[in-house]
Design an enzyme around this catalytic site. Structure first.
Site, short mmCIF file in Angstrom:
data_model
loop_
_atom_site.label_atom_id
_atom_site.label_comp_id
_atom_site.label_asym_id
_atom_site.label_seq_id
_atom_site.Cartn_x
_atom_site.Cartn_y
_atom_site.Cartn_z
N ASP A 208 0.83 -1.21 0.00
CA ASP A 208 0.00 0.00 0.00
C ASP A 208 0.87 1.27 0.00
OD1 ASP A 208 -2.90 0.85 0.43
OD2 ASP A 208 -1.91 1.97 2.02
N GLU A 264 15.05 -14.06 1.42
CA GLU A 264 15.43 -15.08 2.43
C GLU A 264 14.51 -16.29 2.33
OE1 GLU A 264 14.91 -13.23 6.29
OE2 GLU A 264 16.21 -11.55 5.77
C1 NOJ Z 1 -4.36 2.92 -1.03
C2 NOJ Z 1 -5.44 1.91 -0.90
O1 NOJ Z 1 -5.61 1.27 -2.13
C3 NOJ Z 1 -6.68 2.64 -0.44
O2 NOJ Z 1 -7.83 1.83 -0.50
C4 NOJ Z 1 -6.44 3.15 0.95
O3 NOJ Z 1 -7.54 3.92 1.36
C5 NOJ Z 1 -5.17 4.02 1.00
N1 NOJ Z 1 -4.07 3.46 0.28
C6 NOJ Z 1 -4.72 4.24 2.41
O4 NOJ Z 1 -4.19 3.07 2.96
#
Ligand code: NOJ
Length: 547
Positions: A208, A264
């Site tokens: 993310d 790893e």
């Molecule tokens: C990107 C994710 O795809 C989204 O759904 C989320 O709200 C934000 N990052 C924050 O984590």
């Protein structure tokens, strides 16, 4: 140099657990529901599953706000269910990647609670804390935030905590405080979390907002920019260049460090969410060798134009940036963006052509659940949104976002999977599902498309099968064809002795032309034909030929 790792050749299917299948009738999808549907995914032909987060979380951002990285939110199941999911996936010869939100935690995470409690607790430095700006430096009355940084969702990303009389930084929403990766203890703890899941057999991670992991060590003000709305190539927004907040060299380095941790455990997939265009993406993958993230989404193509010229240019550009052994990711939808068919005026014939391209071009295809049956966006009122984002923009009328083509209420693309024409589209037996089921479920659903030989579902299934049977389509080279009729796109894929040609007609009228080939292995419609060296492509037709 050939690309040989499994993750460069795979095909990815994204599951949003909350909306996939509800096994216990509470209106919310869960891990046992996913397990129940693994045979469906296997039969469909995808090789790798990416699950959006199901870790412990107050669900303020539906799992992208984690309060315990090694436990599961009760509405989705327990740790045992997650381990069972990994096992069941592997039993079927599939792979699974989890969604790792490394940049921030939930503000309900015990680490943050401890960190905010005082300036001198053991976790005091686990997040990014700064003093209020001393009065002579303030930009205006009441403006005491530490610097001018804007969050990715607009407005200052600094939030006050009276316990410390300090501000903490949140790149996304206020309840998602960013971890401090300059603190070795934080870095070690998060890398150990990654190891925990790798030890438990997970095949890798989707990462993310990976490109904001590091922020400027000196917290310097971002420079001015004329840009208000970010683009896929330029993350600058809200009148500032994201110079000190996004895509820092330390984040590129961290990609390598994370990669070495994964190494790893053998070959594990690292799929980055990065914005800032292909040059930035490439830095996350590794400038010389692919020794950083193994794959990164290419979000620029989410704003695709349905035209041969557009895709020709896109492919050319991608081939320049990601020559083998680098592998691009072709993605047209996800849980944050409009469903791909929306850009196609909900035209299933166009969707078939789009996915013919996605599943035969040189790159890893990534498909969002429901995309395979042509699930559409469901228009929902902003005021009742469960997604926190539209509430942030409640003063802006909806038509503004529609005009800009922005999906602000992400509920609209997260509605329950449409399995059949029964109650709740077969997603759940509950009286009320967490989000409403789209009204077209009586027609757009897996069961009815399964029976229709020409459905989008069966087209995608057939294409995935062909992809799995031909090495040239997995990691073969790609060469664009020249001299084709207007609105026709063509490319050749080659691996060893194998050579495959793909021709796609983005126009509405039929096209006829000479083409040397040995056999036809796929036709999008019955009107597409290849005989005695002559091709006939129907409007929106497509064909795969073998040399
Ligand atoms: C990107 C994710 O795809 C989204 O759904 C989320 O709200 C934000 N990052 C924050 O984590």
């Amino acid at each position: 140099m050939p690309t040989t790792s499994w993750y460069h050749k795979t095909s990815i299917y994204q599951i949003y657990p909350r909306s996939y299948d509800d096994s216990n009738g509470d209106g919310i999808g869960d891990i046992q529901g996913i397990i129940k549907k693994l045979d469906y995914v296997k039969r469909l032909g995808f090789e790798t599953i990416w699950c959006s987060p199901f870790f412990a979380s107050p669900q303020a951002d539906f799992g992208y706000d984690i309060s315990n990285y090694t436990d599961i939110a009760p509405e989705y199941g327990a740790l045992g269910d997650a381990l069972q999911l990994i096992e069941e996936v592997h039993k079927r010869g599939l792979r699974i990647v989890f969604d790792m939100v490394m940049n921030h935690t939930s503000m309900e995470h015990p680490w943050f609670k401890e960190s905010r409690s005082s300036r001198d607790n053991p976790k005091a430095d686990w997040y990014l804390w700064r003093d209020p700006l001393p009065s002579p430096f303030r930009r205006g009355a009441g403006d005491e935030v530490p610097n001018n940084w804007q969050s990715m969702t607009g407005g200052s990303g600094w939030h006050y905590a009276k316990e410390r009389n300090q501000y903490y930084w949140a790149s996304f929403l206020p309840f998602q405080p960013d971890l401090n990766y300059r603190n070795p203890e934080v870095k070690k703890t998060m890398l150990d979390t990654v190891r925990f899941w790798l030890r438990n057999g997970v095949d890798g991670f989707r990462l993310d907002i990976f490109n904001v992991i590091f922020k400027d060590a000196e917290f310097r003000d971002n420079p001015f920019s004329f840009r208000f709305i970010p683009t896929e190539t330029d993350p600058s927004a809200f009148f500032q260049e994201a110079k000190y907040t996004i895509n820092l060299p330390e984040s590129y380095e961290f990609a390598k460090e994370l990669r070495s941790v994964c190494d790893e455990f053998g070959e594990r997939l690292l799929l980055g969410e990065v914005n800032g265009g292909r040059t930035a993406i490439r830095k996350f993958m590794g400038a010389e060798e692919n020794d950083g993230l193994t794959l990164v989404f290419d979000f620029e193509m989410m704003n695709f134009k349905f035209a041969a010229d557009y895709f020709r240019e896109l492919i050319q550009n991608i081939e320049t940036h990601f020559p083998a052994p680098f592998m691009p990711v072709y993605v047209f939808s996800n849980h944050d963006r409009a469903r791909s068919i929306q850009r196609l005026g909900n035209d299933v014939r166009k969707a078939k052509l789009l996915h013919l391209l996605q599943l035969t071009v040189r790159g890893v295809p990534c498909m969002y659940y429901g995309e395979e049956i042509g699930m559409t966006n469901l228009k929902l009122p902003f005021a009742a949104a469960l997604d926190p984002i539209p509430h942030k923009f409640k003063f802006v009328p909806r038509f503004v976002f529609d005009l800009l083509g922005l999906t602000i209420n992400r509920d609209e693309v997260r509605t329950p999977m449409q399995w059949n024409a029964s109650k709740n589209a077969g997603f759940s037996s509950a009286d009320k599902t967490w989000l409403p089921v789209s009204s077209n479920y009586d027609v757009v659903n897996v069961e009815s498309e399964d029976k229709d030989e020409n459905s989008l579902l069966n087209t995608i299934r057939a294409l995935l099968k062909i992809r799995s049977e031909h090495a040239a389509l997995q990691d073969g080279s790609l060469e664009l064809m020249d001299g084709l009729p207007d609105k026709v796109l063509g490319y050749r894929r080659k691996a060893g002795e194998e050579e495959i040609g793909v021709l796609l007609n983005f126009g509405q009228s039929a096209k006829q032309f000479q083409f040397r080939s040995a056999s036809c292995i796929f036709r999008l419609s019955e009107q597409d034909d290849w005989k005695n060296g002559e091709i006939r492509l129907a409007g929106l037709g497509g064909i795969i030929l073998k040399q």
